[in-house]
Design an enzyme around this catalytic site. Structure first.
Site, PDB file in Angstrom:
ATOM      1  N   CYS A  75       1.050  -1.267  -0.019  1.00  0.00           N
ATOM      2  CA  CYS A  75      -0.114   0.086  -0.171  1.00  0.00           C
ATOM      3  C   CYS A  75       0.824   1.099   0.108  1.00  0.00           C
ATOM      4  O   CYS A  75       1.502   1.565   1.049  1.00  0.00           O
ATOM      5  CB  CYS A  75      -0.973  -0.041   1.419  1.00  0.00           C
ATOM      6  SG  CYS A  75      -2.034   1.329   1.251  1.00  0.00           S
ATOM      7  N   CYS A 213      -5.178   5.391  -3.980  1.00  0.00           N
ATOM      8  CA  CYS A 213      -4.381   4.152  -3.901  1.00  0.00           C
ATOM      9  C   CYS A 213      -3.079   4.568  -4.477  1.00  0.00           C
ATOM     10  O   CYS A 213      -3.020   4.454  -5.610  1.00  0.00           O
ATOM     11  CB  CYS A 213      -5.164   2.924  -4.593  1.00  0.00           C
ATOM     12  SG  CYS A 213      -4.222   1.381  -4.490  1.00  0.00           S
TER      13      CYS A 213
END
Length: 270
Positions: A75, A213
């Site tokens: 991430c 993201c």
């Protein structure tokens, strides 16, 4: 028994995280269960993902949990947030973070100017279905596409270059989590390119549509480079802000902000 756990909440362009130092956790905790409880926006703190980190000799390790308790392999926004937290707590500007088997180099130039070298990407992995299968899926749902491409950046991404309505993104994101094409699910990126900028929204496996993201930005930029849609440097645009992307010697480097929200105590009832 009720246990008190210290936490920090941060976000990267609206993609929010609850961050916990592993030293504050009992070894008996089920981390997946804890993360799922903390992430609940009604009964917990609320976040897209929960981050457990630990300091080693010269680097930090982090484990990423989705809101459903499943683990994530990477991430980008969370790594920027963790790098800023370490910078605020220690003053370190050059920070190495290990996620799984991948070491990522972070540099905090300023409190809101954090770069992460996520390394190289792959367009040829065993989890990737054939091009024919992907396009048959697109035809089944009558998607008007410019191009599609699978990218592995430590976690799996499918980049769909197309203009779709929000409700269609939700449907497609959900359908692609079935085992038909991707055995373990996939992060689905919906990208539009204009003037060397990528306007991006991402359906994250285990989390759904999020406001931003970081790994999706890296994967979409890499796909755009390969297909000749953008050149380096480029900007990836999200609803709450932008990421600056560049390529150096085959490595993808992401730069953007990370925002501190709060410190607090969470009461965990086992």
């Amino acid at each position: 028994m009720i246990n008190k756990i210290n936490f920090v909440k941060m976000h990267g362009l609206g993609n929010d995280f609850v961050i916990v130092n592993k030293r504050d956790l009992a070894t008996s905790y089920n981390l997946s269960h804890l993360a799922k409880n903390m992430a609940d926006r009604h009964t917990g703190i609320g976040c897209d993902q929960c981050i457990i980190y630990e300091e080693n000799n010269d680097f930090y390790t982090m484990i990423i949990y989705n809101i459903d308790g499943s683990s994530a392999k990477l991430c980008g926004n969370a790594i920027r947030c963790l790098a800023k937290l370490i910078y605020l707590d220690t003053g370190k500007q050059n920070i190495t973070v290990m996620v799984g088997k991948k070491k990522l180099l972070c540099n905090v130039k300023a409190a809101n100017k954090i770069s992460v070298n996520v390394g190289n990407v792959s367009f040829n992995e065993t989890w990737m279905p054939s091009r024919d299968k992907i396009w048959k899926f697109a035809e089944r749902y009558m998607l008007d596409l410019k191009e599609m491409l699978c990218v592995d950046i430590g976690n799996p991404h499918l980049i769909i270059f197309s203009k779709l309505e929000p409700q269609d993104k939700t449907i497609i994101g959900q359908k692609l989590q079935a085992k038909e094409l991707f055995a373990d699910g996939v992060n689905v990126n919906f990208a539009e390119v204009k003037d060397n900028k990528i306007y991006l929204s991402v359906w994250e496996r285990g989390a759904g549509l999020t406001l931003a993201c970081g790994s999706g930005a890296c994967a979409s930029f890499a796909a755009g480079l390969k297909l000749g849609f953008v050149h380096s440097p480029s900007t990836v645009v999200f609803e709450y802000g932008n990421l600056i992307m560049r390529e150096e010697d085959g490595n993808i480097i992401m730069q953007g902000a990370a925002t501190f929200v709060m410190r607090g105590e969470y009461y965990y009832e086992k």
